[in-house]
Design a protein around this motif. Sequence first.
Motif, PDB file in Angstrom:
ATOM      1  N   LEU B 236     -30.729  45.012 -15.879  1.00 63.34           N
ATOM      2  CA  LEU B 236     -29.418  44.695 -16.455  1.00 63.34           C
ATOM      3  C   LEU B 236     -29.575  43.682 -17.591  1.00 63.34           C
ATOM      4  CD1 LEU B 236     -27.058  44.497 -13.346  1.00 63.34           C
ATOM      5  CD2 LEU B 236     -27.236  46.306 -15.049  1.00 63.34           C
ATOM      6  N   ALA B 237     -30.469  42.712 -17.400  1.00 66.74           N
ATOM      7  CA  ALA B 237     -30.707  41.714 -18.439  1.00 66.74           C
ATOM      8  C   ALA B 237     -31.252  42.383 -19.703  1.00 66.74           C
ATOM      9  CB  ALA B 237     -31.675  40.650 -17.936  1.00 66.74           C
ATOM     10  N   VAL B 238     -32.218  43.270 -19.521  1.00 66.56           N
ATOM     11  CA  VAL B 238     -32.790  43.985 -20.671  1.00 66.56           C
ATOM     12  C   VAL B 238     -31.710  44.802 -21.369  1.00 66.56           C
ATOM     13  CG1 VAL B 238     -34.374  45.818 -21.347  1.00 66.56           C
ATOM     14  CG2 VAL B 238     -35.139  44.047 -19.753  1.00 66.56           C
ATOM     15  N   THR B 239     -30.870  45.466 -20.552  1.00 66.82           N
ATOM     16  CA  THR B 239     -29.790  46.283 -21.110  1.00 66.82           C
ATOM     17  C   THR B 239     -28.829  45.415 -21.930  1.00 66.82           C
ATOM     18  OG1 THR B 239     -29.935  47.722 -19.186  1.00 66.82           O
ATOM     19  CG2 THR B 239     -27.952  47.905 -20.526  1.00 66.82           C
ATOM     20  N   ALA B 240     -28.486  44.257 -21.384  1.00 70.44           N
ATOM     21  CA  ALA B 240     -27.563  43.364 -22.090  1.00 70.44           C
ATOM     22  C   ALA B 240     -28.168  42.911 -23.412  1.00 70.44           C
ATOM     23  CB  ALA B 240     -27.234  42.155 -21.210  1.00 70.44           C
TER      24      ALA B 240
END
Lengths: 235, 294
Positions: B236-240
Amino acid sequence: MANIVQFENVGLRYGAGDETLSDLSFALTSGAFYFLTGASGAGKTSLLRLLYLAQRPTRGVIRLFGEDAVTMPRKRLPGFRRRIGVVFQDFRLAPHLSAYDNIALPLRIAGVREEDIEQPVHEMLTWVGLSDRIHARPPTLSGGEQQRVAIARAVIGRPEILVADEPTGNVDPAMAERLMHLFDSLNRLGTTVVVATHDIQMIQRTANAQMMRLDRGRLLDPTGALRFPPSERDG
Amino acid sequence: MSEEKRPERRLLDAGRATRTMRWVMAIMLFLTVLAAALGLGALAASRALDRQLAGRLTIELVEPNPIARDHDAAQVLAMARGDRNVAAARPVDPARLAKLLQPWLGAIGNDPDLPMPVLIDLDLHDASDLAVAALARRIHAIVPAARLDRHAAWMAPVTGFMNLLLGLAAGIVLLLALATGTVVVLAARAGLETHRDTIEIMHMLGSTDVQVARLFQRRIARDTAIGGAVGGIAALAVTALVGTRLAGLGSALASGATLGPGGWIALAAIPFLFVGLATLAARIAVLRTLGAKL
Ligand SMILES: Nc1ncnc2c1ncn2[C@@H]1O[C@H](COP(=O)(O)OP(=O)(O)OP(=O)(O)O)[C@@H](O)[C@H]1O
Ligand SMILES: [Mg+2]
């Protein structure tokens, strides 16, 4: 006295070949003390396995606590197993659990609360002389010590029947006597005890015990007439 | 190794297998959530593109005579504005058109004598081939030489690319989900194998099948949850991060690829889904094994 166990024409066959147990007919009286003897391979463990519901017979009728144990639905078996304490010939201790946790296992399975477990477990550990090995795991215990943990686990739940398969095979005579004394105390409290053993001396030393002799899968007293009928017990 | 406080957790040996399981679950869920994010991003971009392109039509009137050209334009515009299928009709500002053409035409683009085409942008309600053809007939009745340019047609390669990306992402998500599910099931079975003796002992001491299964379910759910949390949060962090970079590009297509709240919820739900799957797999494996025993 009521029969707590009843075998009628019970036969057991492992796979193909001859029957390992044949034509077993006998009754165990509630509150009595029994020895089961016979040569190695005679079928002692097999008979006990029928008794503690690890195995169904190939034929015959087994009544346990007044109920038909042969046709009993599988989901009722756990409830019956909890009423039977078993000392397995090969102990079957959980190797990663401490002596304490192994002994506490039947109580935990039965849903006893943690605060009600500690005291009985410590008492049992003292009884079998292992209070200094409380945190030891089975692989670090000697054969005799493991056997004592197995015995403590079998009796902690105050079972109605105690089934012990060669329970003194790995301990010295003094400890054997002490353990037999434990079984005897339990028996006096009302537990029906069945002990398989080769140890004739131990049988002779235990007053009031009755003996069943197995020979190649058959009881030597086919009528169920035991050497010492329960009525001959004193007390 | 720390001693577990809760006795029922001690029952199952927490060994190397457990830690491996957590790492594998973390990696699998990282990849699965990331692939799902890619898929959802591609889907969002493709939808945004569709919204922008579908129903966009440009009418091109090429007429050397400026008077006839303006007359045609006025007529077409009037017709279009009266048409039920046309939501909006806007002539493209000639100055803007000149600017657009400047790179090709150079300074002469500003020559008022140079015949410039008139462009009229239409937004259609119904952009189906049939409706467009009907509209084209009406336009051609006024100006037979008018050219119609459907944006969807010239953007087709982009749309095709987006669809390819979407299909690819969907395929990756599917494969990863399959692999993760298989890992979960295998881990449940392997756990069963590791603890076979314990299970046998508990069984003989009068545990019900459900009691034993619950022990396992809890263990596997915990391992999957820990692994899933690590992998899922990382993904999710990478996606954000990628999302903010995309938004920074300022491109309509790129900003169309950003996730809405529904997308984020869907991504966050994936680890939970796998915890559920792991629990179920463990339960089935244990009950099946015990069911074969007396
Ligand atoms: N699971 C099994 N499958 C096939 N045969 C078996 C099985 N268990 C026992 N037997 C056979 O049944 C016979 C009786 O075995 P059992 O273990 O009951 O004897 P036992 O009287 O307990 O012997 P011991 O005194 O050595 O413990 C033996 O011949 C043994 O090989
Ligand atoms: Mg034996």
